[in-house]
Scaffold this active site. Sequence first.
Site, PDB file in Angstrom:
ATOM      1  CE1 TYR A 291      67.617  42.180 -25.132  1.00 26.62           C
ATOM      2  CE2 TYR A 291      66.090  43.559 -26.374  1.00 26.62           C
ATOM      3  CZ  TYR A 291      67.329  43.363 -25.787  1.00 26.62           C
ATOM      4  OH  TYR A 291      68.284  44.356 -25.855  1.00 26.62           O
TER       5      TYR A 291
ATOM      6  CB  CYS B 109      71.668  49.523 -23.779  1.00 26.26           C
ATOM      7  SG  CYS B 109      70.010  49.389 -23.081  1.00 26.26           S
TER       8      CYS B 109
ATOM      9  CD1 TRP C 276      74.633  48.378 -17.098  1.00 25.69           C
ATOM     10  CD2 TRP C 276      75.765  48.210 -19.025  1.00 25.69           C
ATOM     11  NE1 TRP C 276      73.775  47.864 -18.044  1.00 25.69           N
ATOM     12  CE2 TRP C 276      74.438  47.757 -19.239  1.00 25.69           C
ATOM     13  CE3 TRP C 276      76.661  48.212 -20.094  1.00 25.69           C
ATOM     14  CZ2 TRP C 276      74.000  47.298 -20.477  1.00 25.69           C
ATOM     15  CZ3 TRP C 276      76.226  47.758 -21.336  1.00 25.69           C
ATOM     16  CH2 TRP C 276      74.910  47.303 -21.514  1.00 25.69           C
TER      17      TRP C 276
ATOM     18  CB  THR D  25      68.694  48.504 -16.298  1.00 27.04           C
ATOM     19  OG1 THR D  25      67.834  49.391 -15.548  1.00 27.04           O
ATOM     20  CG2 THR D  25      68.335  47.064 -15.946  1.00 27.04           C
ATOM     21  CB  VAL D  26      72.178  51.784 -19.107  1.00 24.23           C
ATOM     22  CG1 VAL D  26      73.349  51.895 -18.171  1.00 24.23           C
ATOM     23  CG2 VAL D  26      72.375  50.632 -20.102  1.00 24.23           C
TER      24      VAL D  26
END
Length: 340
Positions: free
Chosen positions: A175, A44, A77, A111-112
């Site tokens: 993105y 990421c 994740w 999210t990370v």
Amino acid sequence: MAYVNPSGEFTRDQRYIGTRITADGRDGYPVEPGRYRLVVSRACPWANRSIIVRRLLGLEDVLSMGIAGPTHDERSWTFDLDPGGRDPVLGIERLQEAFFARFPDYDKGITVPAIVDVPSGQVVTNDFAQITLDLSLEWTAFHRDGAPQLYPPHLRDEIDEVNDGVFRDVNNGVYRAGFAGTQDAYEKAYDRLFGRLDALSARLSSQRYLVGDTITEADVRLFTTLARFDAVYHGHFKCNRSKLAEMPTLWAYARDLFQTPGFGDTTDFDHIKRHYYEVHRDINPTGIVPKGPDLSGWLTPHGRESLGGRPFGDGTPPLPPSPAETVPPAHTPSMPLGSS
């Protein structure tokens, strides 16, 4: 978490957990060595920023790091790289568990990067932009000797201005192109992306770094997108006017950073490619991961020293990563001795 609006434009959900870990603990989470765990995925770009900053500042011994695997499903994740598929410190299989431990009805993106409070097992924050700034500003008591100033007071306004444009048109711009739902939305994102890259090329033609004469937060934020450009964004996200390797100034700039301790040695091209090509089945239905590109170019001379500048200012390079945090040799070109 993101969606495509009725006009076909990709829209990122930016409702992150805004709790901060600060020196004075005003949000209930004071800076304490050993209390928190930074959870990342090397795949990421947003998480890669925090990996780089943590290492440049020398916070490894006070803020541990859990590394999730490169792929995930709709539930979040997973720690499939660890024995038994569990994070050895948090004891969880999925990052989702730390979010639900604090917010049982959490309905936003898992999210990370995310920072987890180890004693309670609860997530503290996943606000990726604030995390790196707070590592610079709130964790200063634990910075290594020789740590660089990545967000110096006299340059903050300029750094913020550069970061704003880079986020809109480059970091998030790739993105917006890749997940566009209409031709018009895609072309608008494409044009904004390459317009910004051209402007950045012009800026960097006469100065080694984006702001000032040392590495700052701005360079960290741009680098993680550039590092993924040819491997992923050029083909997978249709950002194909030019490869990074065909944009001479940006390619030299990216190689300069890659060969600087803390940047290239935290970049895992295998995880990067596996994540995008295996997870995004809506735009790559087969899940086939490309063999290329050739990574050896990242180690070629960049010639940026002629512009002056000092990577770490009055500071020093970080020590090499620990064996537990070293990117597998097969996932990155071998770093040359004496790189800086």
